[in-house]
Design a protein around this motif. Structure first.
Motif, PDB file in Angstrom:
ATOM      1  N   GLU A 110       0.829  -1.207   0.000  1.00 44.60           N
ATOM      2  CA  GLU A 110       0.000   0.000   0.000  1.00 44.60           C
ATOM      3  C   GLU A 110       0.862   1.256   0.000  1.00 44.60           C
ATOM      4  OE1 GLU A 110      -3.210   0.149   2.768  1.00 44.60           O
ATOM      5  OE2 GLU A 110      -3.763  -1.948   2.459  1.00 44.60           O
ATOM      6  N   GLN A 111       1.977   1.236   0.717  1.00 46.31           N
ATOM      7  CA  GLN A 111       2.869   2.394   0.699  1.00 46.31           C
ATOM      8  C   GLN A 111       3.438   2.608  -0.701  1.00 46.31           C
ATOM      9  OE1 GLN A 111       1.751   3.379   3.901  1.00 46.31           O
ATOM     10  NE2 GLN A 111       3.742   4.347   3.938  1.00 46.31           N
ATOM     11  N   LYS A 112       3.844   1.514  -1.345  1.00 50.20           N
ATOM     12  CA  LYS A 112       4.437   1.614  -2.677  1.00 50.20           C
ATOM     13  C   LYS A 112       3.401   2.044  -3.725  1.00 50.20           C
ATOM     14  CE  LYS A 112       8.235  -1.625  -1.887  1.00 50.20           C
ATOM     15  NZ  LYS A 112       8.954  -2.812  -2.356  1.00 50.20           N
ATOM     16  N   ASN A 113       2.204   1.482  -3.654  1.00 52.16           N
ATOM     17  CA  ASN A 113       1.163   1.877  -4.598  1.00 52.16           C
ATOM     18  C   ASN A 113       0.774   3.345  -4.425  1.00 52.16           C
ATOM     19  OD1 ASN A 113       0.898  -0.583  -5.969  1.00 52.16           O
ATOM     20  ND2 ASN A 113      -0.551  -1.390  -4.477  1.00 52.16           N
ATOM     21  N   PHE A 114       0.789   3.813  -3.189  1.00 49.77           N
ATOM     22  CA  PHE A 114       0.517   5.226  -2.927  1.00 49.77           C
ATOM     23  C   PHE A 114       1.567   6.100  -3.602  1.00 49.77           C
ATOM     24  CE2 PHE A 114       1.283   9.024  -0.308  1.00 49.77           C
ATOM     25  CZ  PHE A 114       0.023   9.604  -0.326  1.00 49.77           C
ATOM     26  N   GLY A 115       2.826   5.731  -3.459  1.00 50.62           N
ATOM     27  CA  GLY A 115       3.886   6.483  -4.116  1.00 50.62           C
ATOM     28  C   GLY A 115       3.761   6.468  -5.629  1.00 50.62           C
ATOM     29  N   ASN A 116       3.359   5.334  -6.177  1.00 49.30           N
ATOM     30  CA  ASN A 116       3.176   5.235  -7.630  1.00 49.30           C
ATOM     31  C   ASN A 116       2.142   6.231  -8.139  1.00 49.30           C
ATOM     32  OD1 ASN A 116       4.952   3.119  -7.432  1.00 49.30           O
ATOM     33  ND2 ASN A 116       3.452   1.510  -7.834  1.00 49.30           N
ATOM     34  N   GLN A 117       1.097   6.457  -7.344  1.00 49.98           N
ATOM     35  CA  GLN A 117       0.039   7.379  -7.745  1.00 49.98           C
ATOM     36  C   GLN A 117       0.539   8.822  -7.861  1.00 49.98           C
ATOM     37  OE1 GLN A 117      -3.081   6.898  -4.843  1.00 49.98           O
ATOM     38  NE2 GLN A 117      -3.405   4.740  -5.337  1.00 49.98           N
ATOM     39  N   TRP A 118       1.569   9.146  -7.094  1.00 46.78           N
ATOM     40  CA  TRP A 118       2.100  10.508  -7.100  1.00 46.78           C
ATOM     41  C   TRP A 118       3.231  10.701  -8.102  1.00 46.78           C
ATOM     42  CZ3 TRP A 118       0.370  14.831  -4.559  1.00 46.78           C
ATOM     43  CH2 TRP A 118      -0.663  14.637  -3.643  1.00 46.78           C
ATOM     44  N   ALA A 119       3.648   9.628  -8.742  1.00 41.38           N
ATOM     45  CA  ALA A 119       4.721   9.733  -9.731  1.00 41.38           C
ATOM     46  C   ALA A 119       4.238  10.460 -10.981  1.00 41.38           C
ATOM     47  CB  ALA A 119       5.227   8.341 -10.091  1.00 41.38           C
ATOM     48  N   LYS A 120       5.130  11.170 -11.637  1.00 43.73           N
ATOM     49  CA  LYS A 120       4.776  11.921 -12.846  1.00 43.73           C
ATOM     50  C   LYS A 120       4.624  11.005 -14.054  1.00 43.73           C
ATOM     51  CE  LYS A 120       7.233  16.171 -11.506  1.00 43.73           C
ATOM     52  NZ  LYS A 120       8.362  17.067 -11.872  1.00 43.73           N
ATOM     53  N   HIS A 121       5.369   9.888 -14.052  1.00 47.26           N
ATOM     54  CA  HIS A 121       5.418   9.036 -15.233  1.00 47.26           C
ATOM     55  C   HIS A 121       4.815   7.660 -14.949  1.00 47.26           C
ATOM     56  CE1 HIS A 121       7.996  12.188 -16.700  1.00 47.26           C
ATOM     57  NE2 HIS A 121       8.881  11.966 -15.739  1.00 47.26           N
ATOM     58  N   ASP A 122       4.362   6.990 -16.008  1.00 48.93           N
ATOM     59  CA  ASP A 122       3.732   5.674 -15.850  1.00 48.93           C
ATOM     60  C   ASP A 122       4.744   4.578 -15.573  1.00 48.93           C
ATOM     61  OD1 ASP A 122       1.095   6.540 -16.154  1.00 48.93           O
ATOM     62  OD2 ASP A 122       1.235   6.474 -18.348  1.00 48.93           O
ATOM     63  N   TRP A 123       5.956   4.751 -16.063  1.00 48.62           N
ATOM     64  CA  TRP A 123       6.983   3.748 -15.790  1.00 48.62           C
ATOM     65  C   TRP A 123       7.605   4.015 -14.423  1.00 48.62           C
ATOM     66  CZ3 TRP A 123       8.039  -0.747 -18.035  1.00 48.62           C
ATOM     67  CH2 TRP A 123       7.511  -0.985 -19.317  1.00 48.62           C
ATOM     68  N   ILE A 124       7.611   2.989 -13.579  1.00 54.38           N
ATOM     69  CA  ILE A 124       8.063   3.116 -12.199  1.00 54.38           C
ATOM     70  C   ILE A 124       9.301   2.255 -11.956  1.00 54.38           C
ATOM     71  CG2 ILE A 124       7.438   2.803  -9.769  1.00 54.38           C
ATOM     72  CD1 ILE A 124       5.715   4.908 -11.167  1.00 54.38           C
ATOM     73  N   LEU A 125      10.305   2.849 -11.313  1.00 59.12           N
ATOM     74  CA  LEU A 125      11.440   2.111 -10.775  1.00 59.12           C
ATOM     75  C   LEU A 125      11.282   2.119  -9.261  1.00 59.12           C
ATOM     76  CD1 LEU A 125      14.231   0.799 -10.582  1.00 59.12           C
ATOM     77  CD2 LEU A 125      15.246   3.063 -10.938  1.00 59.12           C
ATOM     78  N   SER A 126      11.032   0.964  -8.683  1.00 61.22           N
ATOM     79  CA  SER A 126      10.804   0.849  -7.246  1.00 61.22           C
ATOM     80  C   SER A 126      12.105   0.481  -6.553  1.00 61.22           C
ATOM     81  CB  SER A 126       9.740  -0.215  -6.969  1.00 61.22           C
ATOM     82  OG  SER A 126       9.521  -0.355  -5.590  1.00 61.22           O
ATOM     83  N   VAL A 127      12.521   1.331  -5.610  1.00 53.99           N
ATOM     84  CA  VAL A 127      13.780   1.134  -4.898  1.00 53.99           C
ATOM     85  C   VAL A 127      13.529   1.281  -3.401  1.00 53.99           C
ATOM     86  CG1 VAL A 127      16.163   1.916  -4.659  1.00 53.99           C
ATOM     87  CG2 VAL A 127      15.030   2.099  -6.860  1.00 53.99           C
ATOM     88  N   ASP A 128      14.138   0.421  -2.598  1.00 54.78           N
ATOM     89  CA  ASP A 128      14.030   0.560  -1.150  1.00 54.78           C
ATOM     90  C   ASP A 128      15.052   1.578  -0.645  1.00 54.78           C
ATOM     91  OD1 ASP A 128      12.004  -1.257  -1.107  1.00 54.78           O
ATOM     92  OD2 ASP A 128      13.230  -2.942  -0.420  1.00 54.78           O
ATOM     93  N   ASP A 129      14.861   2.013   0.592  1.00 54.70           N
ATOM     94  CA  ASP A 129      15.690   3.102   1.117  1.00 54.70           C
ATOM     95  C   ASP A 129      17.097   2.678   1.504  1.00 54.70           C
ATOM     96  OD1 ASP A 129      15.101   1.644   3.365  1.00 54.70           O
ATOM     97  OD2 ASP A 129      13.981   3.228   4.377  1.00 54.70           O
ATOM     98  N   ASP A 130      17.410   1.404   1.357  1.00 55.13           N
ATOM     99  CA  ASP A 130      18.772   0.932   1.624  1.00 55.13           C
ATOM    100  C   ASP A 130      19.386   0.286   0.382  1.00 55.13           C
ATOM    101  OD1 ASP A 130      17.187  -1.303   1.548  1.00 55.13           O
ATOM    102  OD2 ASP A 130      17.839  -2.121   3.472  1.00 55.13           O
ATOM    103  N   GLU A 131      18.897   0.701  -0.784  1.00 51.26           N
ATOM    104  CA  GLU A 131      19.371   0.154  -2.053  1.00 51.26           C
ATOM    105  C   GLU A 131      19.965   1.258  -2.921  1.00 51.26           C
ATOM    106  OE1 GLU A 131      16.051  -3.454  -2.235  1.00 51.26           O
ATOM    107  OE2 GLU A 131      15.862  -1.733  -3.585  1.00 51.26           O
ATOM    108  N   VAL A 132      21.029   0.938  -3.654  1.00 54.65           N
ATOM    109  CA  VAL A 132      21.695   1.901  -4.525  1.00 54.65           C
ATOM    110  C   VAL A 132      21.868   1.291  -5.909  1.00 54.65           C
ATOM    111  CG1 VAL A 132      23.777   3.271  -4.902  1.00 54.65           C
ATOM    112  CG2 VAL A 132      22.913   2.939  -2.576  1.00 54.65           C
ATOM    113  N   VAL A 133      21.385   1.986  -6.906  1.00 54.59           N
ATOM    114  CA  VAL A 133      21.463   1.514  -8.299  1.00 54.59           C
ATOM    115  C   VAL A 133      22.856   1.803  -8.843  1.00 54.59           C
ATOM    116  CG1 VAL A 133      20.488   1.749 -10.603  1.00 54.59           C
ATOM    117  CG2 VAL A 133      18.999   1.933  -8.607  1.00 54.59           C
ATOM    118  N   SER A 134      23.504   0.784  -9.400  1.00 53.64           N
ATOM    119  CA  SER A 134      24.878   0.941  -9.894  1.00 53.64           C
ATOM    120  C   SER A 134      24.891   1.704 -11.217  1.00 53.64           C
ATOM    121  CB  SER A 134      25.520  -0.434 -10.101  1.00 53.64           C
ATOM    122  OG  SER A 134      24.958  -1.077 -11.233  1.00 53.64           O
ATOM    123  N   PRO A 135      26.009   2.365 -11.552  1.00 52.04           N
ATOM    124  CA  PRO A 135      26.130   3.067 -12.838  1.00 52.04           C
ATOM    125  C   PRO A 135      25.899   2.129 -14.027  1.00 52.04           C
ATOM    126  CG  PRO A 135      27.905   3.724 -11.364  1.00 52.04           C
ATOM    127  CD  PRO A 135      27.198   2.574 -10.696  1.00 52.04           C
TER     128      PRO A 135
END
Length: 252
Positions: free
Chosen positions: A69-94
């Motif tokens: 429910e927290q993640k779906n709520f955030g998705n609703q506020w996103a500007k774009h339809d494509w979503i990258l879901s990341v947790d607060d202790d995760e870092v996307v590599s270059p």
């Protein structure tokens, strides 16, 4: 003449609570990919929200109602339809960021994307054991796919007709800072599993309670070479086995 194509835009959505030390690193990595970063905070008592706003994220506050429910709520506020879901202790590599850019230029050819993961446990990169290889579907089109309503180990509402492709690079998961934090996590998640299981009438047999934990330890530590990660390889295998025991014992 060479024609330059524009990349299809995507948004990043992060759910967080009390992660002031890690959230900035998570956001800074994402800024190489998107300028729309949504953070859903569930009652942090530290400086998480302040740090996230300073890093450039759109920070929303919402009482905790569950991972999905927290993640779906955030998705609703996103500007774009494509979503990258990341947790607060995760870092996307270059490398993963470049892989995403290639997949989204000019437009994605799948409905969702599976991302490889690597775990950093108490400062040590874990290369073997039950967490390797690990990947999760974290990029998807919100018009077609949402998070389900599970209390533990939330998943996506994927259908057989959805096209899923795998990208290269890694999401680095900085899971815990100390082994003690992992022990507390084991206790918490096993309780959530048991509560969910009771609601749907799930049962725990003798085999589940006593043999499954031993089997899990054997697989992770021996057959998946967890011993090559030294002490932490043993500790993770042991704690994952304890989680298996606790979740079924509590369900019983």
């Amino acid at each position: 003449m060479y024609k330059k194509y524009a990349m299809t835009s995507l948004s990043a959505v992060i759910i967080t609570v009390n992660q002031e030390k890690k959230i900035a690193k998570t956001i800074e990595a994402l800024k190489a990919l998107t300028d729309d970063i949504v953070v859903v905070d569930s009652g942090s008592t530290d400086l998480t929200r302040k740090v996230a706003r300073a890093a450039g994220a759109n920070v929303l506050e919402r009482p905790w109602t569950g991972y999905s429910e927290q993640k779906n709520f955030g998705n609703q506020w996103a500007k774009h339809d494509w979503i990258l879901s990341v947790d607060d202790d995760e870092v996307v590599s270059p490398e993963l960021i470049e892989s995403i850019k290639q997949a989204f230029t000019p437009a994605p050819e799948a409905d969702a994307y599976d991302l490889p993961f690597r775990t950093v446990f108490a400062g040590k990169l874990i290369r073997f054991g039950g967490w390797n290889p690990e990947s999760h579907i974290r990029i998807f089109n919100r018009k077609k796919i949402q998070w389900n309503t599970d209390a533990v180990h939330e998943g996506l509402t994927l259908k057989p007709e959805h096209i899923i492709k795998k990208l290269t690079g890694y999401v680095h998961h900085y899971t815990v800072d100390t082994p003690e934090q992992f022990v507390a996590k084991t206790d918490r998640y096993s309780t959530l599993f048991a509560e969910k299981g009771r609601k749907i009438g799930k049962k725990a047999s003798f085999i589940k309670v006593y043999l499954s934990p031993a089997f899990r330890f054997l697989v992770e530590y021996i057959f998946k070479f967890g011993f090559l990660d030294g002490y932490y390889g043993w500790f993770i295998a042991k704690e994952n086995a304890r989680y298996t025991y606790l979740k079924y014992q509590k369900l019983r």
